[in-house]
Design a protein around this motif. Structure first.
Motif, PDB file in Angstrom:
ATOM      1  N   GLU A 293      -4.539   5.729  -2.976  1.00  0.00           N
ATOM      2  CA  GLU A 293      -4.088   6.177  -1.662  1.00  0.00           C
ATOM      3  C   GLU A 293      -5.169   6.962  -0.944  1.00  0.00           C
ATOM      4  O   GLU A 293      -5.364   6.802   0.270  1.00  0.00           O
TER       5      GLU A 293
ATOM      6  N   ARG B 293      -6.665   6.085   2.718  1.00  0.00           N
ATOM      7  CA  ARG B 293      -6.686   7.089   3.789  1.00  0.00           C
ATOM      8  C   ARG B 293      -8.106   7.337   4.296  1.00  0.00           C
ATOM      9  O   ARG B 293      -8.315   7.557   5.496  1.00  0.00           O
TER      10      ARG B 293
ATOM     11  N   VAL C  11      -0.626   8.106   9.194  1.00  0.00           N
ATOM     12  CA  VAL C  11      -0.494   7.430   7.902  1.00  0.00           C
ATOM     13  C   VAL C  11       0.669   8.048   7.134  1.00  0.00           C
ATOM     14  O   VAL C  11       0.807   9.280   7.079  1.00  0.00           O
TER      15      VAL C  11
ATOM     16  N   GLY D  58       2.104   7.774   3.225  1.00  0.00           N
ATOM     17  CA  GLY D  58       1.841   7.238   1.899  1.00  0.00           C
ATOM     18  C   GLY D  58       2.829   7.774   0.887  1.00  0.00           C
ATOM     19  O   GLY D  58       3.363   8.877   1.045  1.00  0.00           O
ATOM     20  N   GLU D  59       3.060   7.004  -0.166  1.00  0.00           N
ATOM     21  CA  GLU D  59       4.018   7.434  -1.175  1.00  0.00           C
ATOM     22  C   GLU D  59       3.572   8.720  -1.852  1.00  0.00           C
ATOM     23  O   GLU D  59       4.414   9.579  -2.163  1.00  0.00           O
TER      24      GLU D  59
ATOM     25  N   VAL E 155       1.513   3.048   3.337  1.00  0.00           N
ATOM     26  CA  VAL E 155       0.821   2.583   2.140  1.00  0.00           C
ATOM     27  C   VAL E 155       1.582   2.978   0.881  1.00  0.00           C
ATOM     28  O   VAL E 155       2.034   4.108   0.731  1.00  0.00           O
ATOM     29  N   ASP E 156       1.761   2.003   0.013  1.00  0.00           N
ATOM     30  CA  ASP E 156       2.192   2.246  -1.361  1.00  0.00           C
ATOM     31  C   ASP E 156       0.990   1.866  -2.218  1.00  0.00           C
ATOM     32  O   ASP E 156       0.685   0.687  -2.376  1.00  0.00           O
ATOM     33  N   PRO E 157       0.268   2.859  -2.749  1.00  0.00           N
ATOM     34  CA  PRO E 157      -0.991   2.552  -3.430  1.00  0.00           C
ATOM     35  C   PRO E 157      -0.823   1.652  -4.646  1.00  0.00           C
ATOM     36  O   PRO E 157      -1.635   0.762  -4.878  1.00  0.00           O
TER      37      PRO E 157
ATOM     38  N   THR F 195      -0.911  -3.224  -4.357  1.00  0.00           N
ATOM     39  CA  THR F 195      -1.055  -2.273  -3.261  1.00  0.00           C
ATOM     40  C   THR F 195      -0.399  -2.872  -2.030  1.00  0.00           C
ATOM     41  O   THR F 195      -0.638  -4.045  -1.698  1.00  0.00           O
TER      42      THR F 195
ATOM     43  N   LEU G 199       0.275  -2.425   2.089  1.00  0.00           N
ATOM     44  CA  LEU G 199      -0.222  -1.770   3.296  1.00  0.00           C
ATOM     45  C   LEU G 199       0.363  -2.452   4.516  1.00  0.00           C
ATOM     46  O   LEU G 199       0.332  -3.684   4.616  1.00  0.00           O
TER      47      LEU G 199
ATOM     48  N   TRP H  46       7.799   2.601   2.157  1.00  0.00           N
ATOM     49  CA  TRP H  46       6.516   2.104   1.652  1.00  0.00           C
ATOM     50  C   TRP H  46       6.684   0.922   0.699  1.00  0.00           C
ATOM     51  O   TRP H  46       5.752   0.157   0.501  1.00  0.00           O
TER      52      TRP H  46
END
Length: 263
Positions: A51, A55, A67, A69-70, A84-86, A102, A104, A216
């Motif tokens: 993540e 970023r 952004v 993210g989880e 985003v879910d890495p 991943t 996005l 995400w």
């Protein structure tokens, strides 16, 4: 593809390349660090590193975009924001199972318009942009960009369906609804996570049911499924990714499946 989304899709694909390098470098590493979040779900050092890399690139390439993210949180109120879910499938990743990806997505005015799902250990990637169809690549088969299309199954009795961990159904007091769906269909599995949604987009599954999911988890698959000709909604049939649940189907079966699983 509309000119306004071409640069964003190209960027998303480049970011997926960078994310793949991070996740692949730590996959099955002997020193992989696995911790637990307050909700008892696992998080690895690779989740956070991936993540952070996503970023970093977005900050350089799209500094005005927000952004979410989880692992790091963020903003979903901005007109343009990335989700985003890495590592979707962290339980698999932490155990050395290669089914992880991943995710996005770019969201504009509340609508996911670009989505990339990249699963490097499978040698697979799925992507889409609004109005221009969905595509997949497959390293093992030498496929760089094949168009996706959902199945044509229209009878629930012929449908192949998937869900995730049965405990999610138990937690919401609705296990009987999933059982009812399996009894009404041809075959059922629990592929879970991103995987069953992209299988719907490929036409290999006819429906995927998620009784527990976050934005995400769903933003990127939603674009891919819809551009492949399917639908992804919540259990009421609303086109949203933030309801904590999702149903993706080939479209033809959507209302029928909703009739079985909706509260």
């Amino acid at each position: 593809m509309t000119d306004d989304l071409q640069p964003d899709l190209a960027l998303a694909l480049r970011i997926a390349d960078a994310a793949d390098r991070v996740t692949s470098s730590r996959f099955r590493a002997s020193d992989l660090r696995v911790d637990r979040k307050p909700d008892r779900t696992p998080v690895t050092d690779a989740d956070v590193a991936t993540e952070d890399e996503v970023r970093r690139i977005l900050a350089a390439e799209r500094p005005d975009d927000a952004v979410l993210g989880e692992e790091r949180g963020g903003d979903t109120t901005a007109t343009r924001h990335w989700i985003v879910d890495p590592i979707d499938g962290t339980k698999n990743y932490s155990r050395g199972v290669p089914v992880f990806a991943t995710l996005l997505a770019l969201v504009v005015d509340g609508d996911p318009v670009v989505g990339v799902v990249s699963a490097p250990a499978l040698g697979r990637r799925w992507w889409a942009a609004r109005g221009r169809g969905a595509f997949t690549s497959d390293v093992a088969r030498g496929i760089e960009a094949a168009p996706l299309a959902v199945s044509g199954v229209a009878d629930l009795a012929d449908a192949y369906v998937s869900t995730t961990d049965l405990d999610y159904w138990r937690e919401i007091g609705a296990r009987d609804r999933w059982i009812a769906l399996t009894e009404a269909t041809w075959e059922s599995r629990a592929f879970g996570d991103f995987h069953h949604h992209v299988l719907v987009a490929e036409g290999l599954l006819d429906a995927a049911v998620e009784p527990g999911a976050s934005a995400w988890d769903l933003a990127a698959p939603a674009v891919v499924v819809r551009e492949a000709g399917g639908r992804l909604t919540d259990f009421t049939g609303a086109d949203r990714i933030d309801a904590g649940e999702a149903l993706s189907t080939n479209g033809a079966l959507h209302d029928t499946v909703l009739g079985v699983i909706r509260p």
